[in-house]
Design a protein around this motif. Structure first.
Motif, PDB file in Angstrom:
ATOM      1  N   UNK A 146     -68.940 -23.640 -45.473  1.00  0.00           N
ATOM      2  CA  UNK A 146     -68.449 -23.332 -43.982  1.00  0.00           C
ATOM      3  C   UNK A 146     -67.684 -24.161 -42.959  1.00  0.00           C
ATOM      4  N   UNK A 147     -68.127 -25.558 -43.199  1.00  0.00           N
ATOM      5  CA  UNK A 147     -67.601 -26.297 -42.383  1.00  0.00           C
ATOM      6  C   UNK A 147     -66.065 -26.691 -42.656  1.00  0.00           C
ATOM      7  N   UNK A 148     -65.820 -27.031 -43.964  1.00  0.00           N
ATOM      8  CA  UNK A 148     -64.292 -27.146 -44.460  1.00  0.00           C
ATOM      9  C   UNK A 148     -63.487 -25.721 -43.905  1.00  0.00           C
ATOM     10  N   UNK A 149     -64.072 -24.733 -44.404  1.00  0.00           N
ATOM     11  CA  UNK A 149     -63.137 -23.620 -44.313  1.00  0.00           C
ATOM     12  C   UNK A 149     -62.866 -23.348 -42.606  1.00  0.00           C
ATOM     13  N   UNK A 150     -63.801 -23.792 -41.884  1.00  0.00           N
ATOM     14  CA  UNK A 150     -63.646 -23.608 -40.366  1.00  0.00           C
ATOM     15  C   UNK A 150     -62.549 -24.734 -39.786  1.00  0.00           C
TER      16      UNK A 150
END
Length: 311
Positions: free
Chosen positions: A188-192
């Motif tokens: 989730x963090x990297x895609x965001x």
């Protein structure tokens, strides 16, 4: 429970169950936090999720206590397959439960939530939803269908306060606090972090030249409750999607407060979760829903406008 005379009887009784379980579990969680003995167990149903003895204790206690208030129901908990409780072969009500959300943080004494939603299969919609915050001053977020057929949402605080939740004045994206469950780095963090247009829109100065847009972390159904209360402006989940026990209780509370939950195509997500049969409920428990939730339809659409999705 204080200040609850306005609630339907089933909502009052369910709120009392949630408060009872929060009082029971809080000292056990704090003991786990200070001792480091978190009671982690193998999670056979969701191998990538943390599971503790506290999750299972809450799972068992919800089934036990709700059976004192509802004669027969379908019990749909995150921790087990759906089952019928009581003597009816095909009961109307389905009790959807996430006994202990963010349990990995709860056993650290940081954050912990518990979700319960009661769904009428005859009406094809929720009629009661409660999200309990185990550690916060705001202890309950609650929505209920009243006798007049209208849905109302409330927040209850530890000092006995009751606050009706209503739609706030609309804000633009550049002045909003937008949250995401960004704790998982790869999922989730990297895609965001790669959503450059969204980040630029959040960072755009307002008319007075200040940059008020913010990105924050939030968790499961309580993230939608925070939007319903006006504490945040929106929630974004586009990478993996929420399971039904994480989305549905907060969805109904935000809906009852006048907010909006859209899928990534911009269509409102219905309150009908297709709980027609036990097989349908089991299938719904295995789905994940990507969404944007906001205090207003306009803000939800603005978020989607700046979101880059795979073709």
């Amino acid at each position: 429970m204080n200040d609850a005379t306005h609630l339907p009887e089933l909502a009052k009784r369910t709120a009392n169950v949630v408060e009872t379980l929060m009082l029971e579990i809080r000292p056990k969680l704090m003991e786990a936090a200070f001792s480091g003995r978190v009671g982690e167990s193998h999670n056979a149903r969701h191998s990538d999720n943390f599971l503790s003895v506290h999750d299972m204790r809450m799972h068992d206690r919800y089934r036990e206590l709700m059976s004192r208030h509802i004669e027969s129901f379908i019990y749909a908990s995150e921790e087990a397959d759906p089952q019928i409780v009581g003597n009816e072969r095909d009961p109307d009500l389905c009790v959807l439960v996430d006994p202990l959300d963010t349990s990995e943080l709860a056993v650290r004494g940081l954050l912990g939530y518990t979700h319960v939603m009661i769904y009428s299969r005859a009406l094809a919609r929720p009629i009661v939803s409660i999200v309990g915050d185990i550690y916060h001053h705001v202890r309950l977020y609650l929505a209920a269908r009243h006798d007049d057929g209208k849905d109302w949402a409330y927040a209850y605080t530890t000092d006995g306060g009751c606050h009706a939740l209503r739609q706030r004045a609309q804000k633009n994206l550049s002045e909003s606090l937008l949250t995401n469950f960004l704790m998982r780095p790869g999922e989730r963090f990297l895609p965001l972090s790669r959503q450059e247009r969204l980040m630029s829109a959040l960072d755009r100065p307002t008319e007075d030249g200040k940059r008020r847009g913010r990105v924050g972390v939030d968790f499961g159904s309580v993230s939608l409750c925070h939007v319903a209360a006006g504490f945040t402006e929106g929630v974004l989940e586009f990478a993996k999607g929420f399971a039904i026990w994480d989305l549905a209780p907060g969805h109904y509370i935000l809906h009852s407060a006048g907010g909006t939950v859209l899928d990534l195509a911009g269509k409102p997500i219905p309150l009908d979760y297709n709980f027609n049969t036990l097989a349908d409920i089991a299938h719904a428990m295995n789905r994940r829903q990507k969404f944007v939730a906001a205090g207003s339809y306009e803000l939800a659409q603005e978020i989607l406008l700046h979101l880059d999705l795979p073709e």
